[in-house]
Design a protein around this motif. Structure first.
Motif, short mmCIF file in Angstrom:
data_model
loop_
_atom_site.label_atom_id
_atom_site.label_comp_id
_atom_site.label_asym_id
_atom_site.label_seq_id
_atom_site.Cartn_x
_atom_site.Cartn_y
_atom_site.Cartn_z
N MET A 159 0.84 -1.19 0.00
CA MET A 159 0.00 0.00 0.00
C MET A 159 0.88 1.24 0.00
N ARG A 160 0.46 2.28 -0.77
CA ARG A 160 1.29 3.47 -0.92
C ARG A 160 1.59 4.16 0.41
N ALA A 161 0.56 4.29 1.28
CA ALA A 161 0.76 4.99 2.55
C ALA A 161 1.83 4.32 3.38
N GLU A 195 -9.64 7.81 2.78
CA GLU A 195 -10.36 8.19 3.99
C GLU A 195 -11.30 7.07 4.43
N SER A 196 -11.92 6.40 3.46
CA SER A 196 -12.84 5.32 3.77
C SER A 196 -12.14 4.14 4.44
N MET A 197 -10.83 4.00 4.19
CA MET A 197 -10.04 2.94 4.81
C MET A 197 -9.39 3.40 6.11
N GLU A 220 -6.11 9.60 -3.88
CA GLU A 220 -7.56 9.78 -3.90
C GLU A 220 -8.07 9.80 -2.47
N TYR A 221 -8.50 10.97 -2.05
CA TYR A 221 -8.89 11.16 -0.65
C TYR A 221 -10.05 10.25 -0.24
N LEU A 263 -2.05 11.98 4.81
CA LEU A 263 -2.03 10.54 4.56
C LEU A 263 -1.57 9.85 5.84
N ASN A 264 -2.40 9.93 6.85
CA ASN A 264 -2.12 9.37 8.18
C ASN A 264 -3.42 8.84 8.76
#
Length: 215
Positions: free
Chosen positions: A1-3, A132-134, A127-128, A151-152
């Protein structure tokens, strides 16, 4: 995952700085340490150009100026731990500051605080809504003002706390500006007397500065 990828890169980078300062640094103070009161000023490198019409990243000297003196009293890390790389598809810049004790290879690990910023372009835009949903992203009035978000995980980022490895990760489009640190403790006091919110303030100023230079 990118984050997770972005956070792990920043964490590894900062931990590597602390370890290299203990093990391999030249005990002779560098030119960046020599002038009292000027430790936080890195060389005036030119901005890092990017391809494909992307905004140029600021130089570390510009980051120091945009910080408003936040890193006064810290030492700008030399080129062995501050990297400029331009690989196909991405450009990364890292600007790192360390405590004077770390620069001089002090054995007092409690004073080996490290703080820094990383800049990175991703191939795809962030994509916010999906993040955000995750539970991987959230916004504040400050980030919304510049069309960006963090992105936290909201519950994992203490903006009022000292700089941390999971510090603010400001993103907009496919641009990521990360801020990470190791606050370190000396007795009951945190060596770095500023907060993640202070770091975020600088990130927002950096984003504004980058956009102001867009042709």
């Amino acid at each position: 995952m990118r984050a997770r990828k972005l956070l792990s890169v920043s964490a590894a980078l900062l931990l590597g700085v602390s370890l290299s300062a203990c093990k391999s640094a030249d005990p002779t103070p560098s030119s960046g340490e020599a002038a009292a009161g000027a430790e936080a000023a890195p060389p005036a490198d030119p901005p890092i150009a990017t391809s494909g019409g992307k905004l140029p990243f600021p130089s570390c000297a510009e980051v120091a100026e945009l910080s408003g003196g936040l890193f006064d009293g810290l030492v700008f890390a030399d080129e062995t731990v501050t990297t400029y790389s331009d690989n196909p598809g991405e450009t990364d810049v890292s600007c790192i500051w360390i405590t004077e004790a770390a620069a001089k290879q002090s054995t007092d690990l409690a004073k080996h605080a490290t703080v820094g910023f990383t800049f990175q372009w991703e191939d795809d835009a962030f994509e916010y809504e999906s993040l955000e949903s995750m539970g991987m992203a959230f916004s504040t009035p400050q980030t919304e003002e510049v069309g960006a978000f963090l992105l936290n995980k909201k519950e994992s980022l203490d903006l009022d706390g000292p700089p941390s490895l999971s510090g603010p990760q400001l993103v907009k489009g496919n641009l990521s500006i990360g801020a990470t640190g190791i606050g370190a403790m000396a007795g009951d006091a945190v060596v770095l007397d500023f907060t993640n919110q202070d770091m975020l303030d600088v990130q927002v100023e950096i984003l504004k500065y980058m956009e102001s230079r867009q042709a």
